[in-house]
Design an enzyme around this catalytic site. Structure first.
Site, short mmCIF file in Angstrom:
data_model
loop_
_atom_site.label_atom_id
_atom_site.label_comp_id
_atom_site.label_asym_id
_atom_site.label_seq_id
_atom_site.Cartn_x
_atom_site.Cartn_y
_atom_site.Cartn_z
N CYS A 33 0.84 -1.19 0.00
CA CYS A 33 0.00 0.00 0.00
C CYS A 33 0.87 1.25 0.00
O CYS A 33 1.95 1.27 0.60
CB CYS A 33 -0.94 0.01 1.19
SG CYS A 33 -0.20 0.50 2.74
N GLU A 34 0.40 2.26 -0.69
CA GLU A 34 1.22 3.47 -0.82
C GLU A 34 1.17 4.35 0.42
O GLU A 34 1.90 5.32 0.52
CB GLU A 34 0.81 4.26 -2.06
CG GLU A 34 -0.56 4.89 -1.99
CD GLU A 34 -0.90 5.61 -3.31
OE1 GLU A 34 -0.33 5.26 -4.35
OE2 GLU A 34 -1.75 6.52 -3.26
N HIS A 35 0.31 4.01 1.37
CA HIS A 35 0.23 4.83 2.59
C HIS A 35 1.19 4.36 3.67
O HIS A 35 1.64 5.15 4.49
CB HIS A 35 -1.20 4.82 3.13
CG HIS A 35 -2.20 5.29 2.11
ND1 HIS A 35 -3.34 4.59 1.79
CD2 HIS A 35 -2.19 6.38 1.31
CE1 HIS A 35 -4.00 5.24 0.85
NE2 HIS A 35 -3.32 6.32 0.54
N HIS A 36 1.47 3.05 3.72
CA HIS A 36 2.31 2.51 4.79
C HIS A 36 3.42 1.58 4.28
O HIS A 36 4.18 1.05 5.09
CB HIS A 36 1.46 1.72 5.79
CG HIS A 36 0.26 2.45 6.30
ND1 HIS A 36 -0.98 2.40 5.68
CD2 HIS A 36 0.11 3.27 7.36
CE1 HIS A 36 -1.85 3.15 6.34
NE2 HIS A 36 -1.21 3.71 7.36
N GLN A 55 -5.66 -0.51 -3.78
CA GLN A 55 -6.26 -1.63 -4.51
C GLN A 55 -7.15 -1.17 -5.66
O GLN A 55 -7.19 -1.80 -6.72
CB GLN A 55 -7.04 -2.52 -3.54
CG GLN A 55 -7.56 -3.80 -4.20
CD GLN A 55 -8.28 -4.71 -3.24
OE1 GLN A 55 -7.92 -4.78 -2.06
NE2 GLN A 55 -9.29 -5.43 -3.70
N HIS A 85 -5.23 -6.47 3.45
CA HIS A 85 -4.34 -5.32 3.65
C HIS A 85 -3.72 -5.38 5.04
O HIS A 85 -4.44 -5.25 6.03
CB HIS A 85 -5.12 -4.02 3.48
CG HIS A 85 -5.63 -3.80 2.08
ND1 HIS A 85 -5.14 -2.81 1.27
CD2 HIS A 85 -6.54 -4.47 1.35
CE1 HIS A 85 -5.75 -2.87 0.09
NE2 HIS A 85 -6.61 -3.87 0.12
N CYS A 105 -1.93 -3.25 6.51
CA CYS A 105 -2.00 -1.99 7.28
C CYS A 105 -3.31 -1.89 8.04
O CYS A 105 -3.40 -1.18 9.04
CB CYS A 105 -1.78 -0.78 6.37
SG CYS A 105 -3.06 -0.52 5.16
#
Ligand code: ZN
Length: 194
Positions: free
Chosen positions: A78-81, A119, A147, A149
């Site tokens: 994931c691009e956030h974590h 996603q 996910h 995260c």
């Protein structure tokens, strides 16, 4: 090389950040290993789906029914974590004179999965690459992913599966074609856990 050195330095800093002694025996090679692993996990940036989706000419060009490749493994972050996203992809298209080798679906999934993603975008990337390069009558992509995260931190929702879909052409316009696709995916998924 210089680029690699500054990257390994940053990993070393992160190890110290979590309270580790980055110089102890077991961690001495870890920064290099992490940088190398990231090279594999994010190998999708260096690859062009158009190259992979070169049209296959073997006399099956007249095939005009659905082609569905199910249960393709997805390994993304994931691009956030930068946390793991993993699960299954199901990729279908209805050819319009152009077909590709069946393994190409796996390759296209991998090219986009091995980047920082959400996603929803990953699903759309796969559908658009097939749509743009094969101009088929329809494309349908369904992803079922977990996910890390969400599961191992934050709301701690263990085992939650997120489903996304991207429909193009016939699968978007014709409800019967779409429900046939979803029924086939369901059947193929039978018993396979994420
Ligand atoms: Zn995340």
């Amino acid at each position: 090389m210089e680029h690699n050195e500054s990257s390994t330095y940053l990993v070393k800093r992160m190890l110290e950040h979590i309270g580790e002694d980055a110089n102890r025996e077991g961690l001495r090679e870890t920064p290099q290993r992490v940088v190398k692993a990231w090279g594999e996990w994010f190998s999708g940036y260096g690859q062009d789906p158009a190259e992979v989706l070169k049209v296959f000419e073997d006399g099956s060009e007249n095939y005009d029914q659905m082609v569905l490749v199910s249960n393709i493994p997805v390994y993304s972050k994931c691009e956030h974590h930068c946390a793991d996203i993993f699960g299954l992809a199901h990729v279908a298209y209805i050819p319009n004179g152009k077909i590709v080798g069946l393994s190409k679906a796996n390759r296209v999934v991998d090219i986009f999965a091995r980047r920082l993603q959400v996603q929803e975008r990953l699903t759309a990337n796969i559908a658009d690459a097939i749509n743009d390069n094969l101009t088929p009558l329809g494309v349908g992509v369904v992803l079922q992913c977990r996910h890390m995260c969400m599961e191992s931190r934050g709301v701690n929702t263990r085992g939650t599966v997120t489903t996304t879909s991207a429909m193009r052409g016939v699968f978007l316009e014709d409800a019967a074609a779409k429900s046939e696709l979803l029924r086939l995916i369901d059947g193929a998924r039978n018993g396979i856990s994420i």
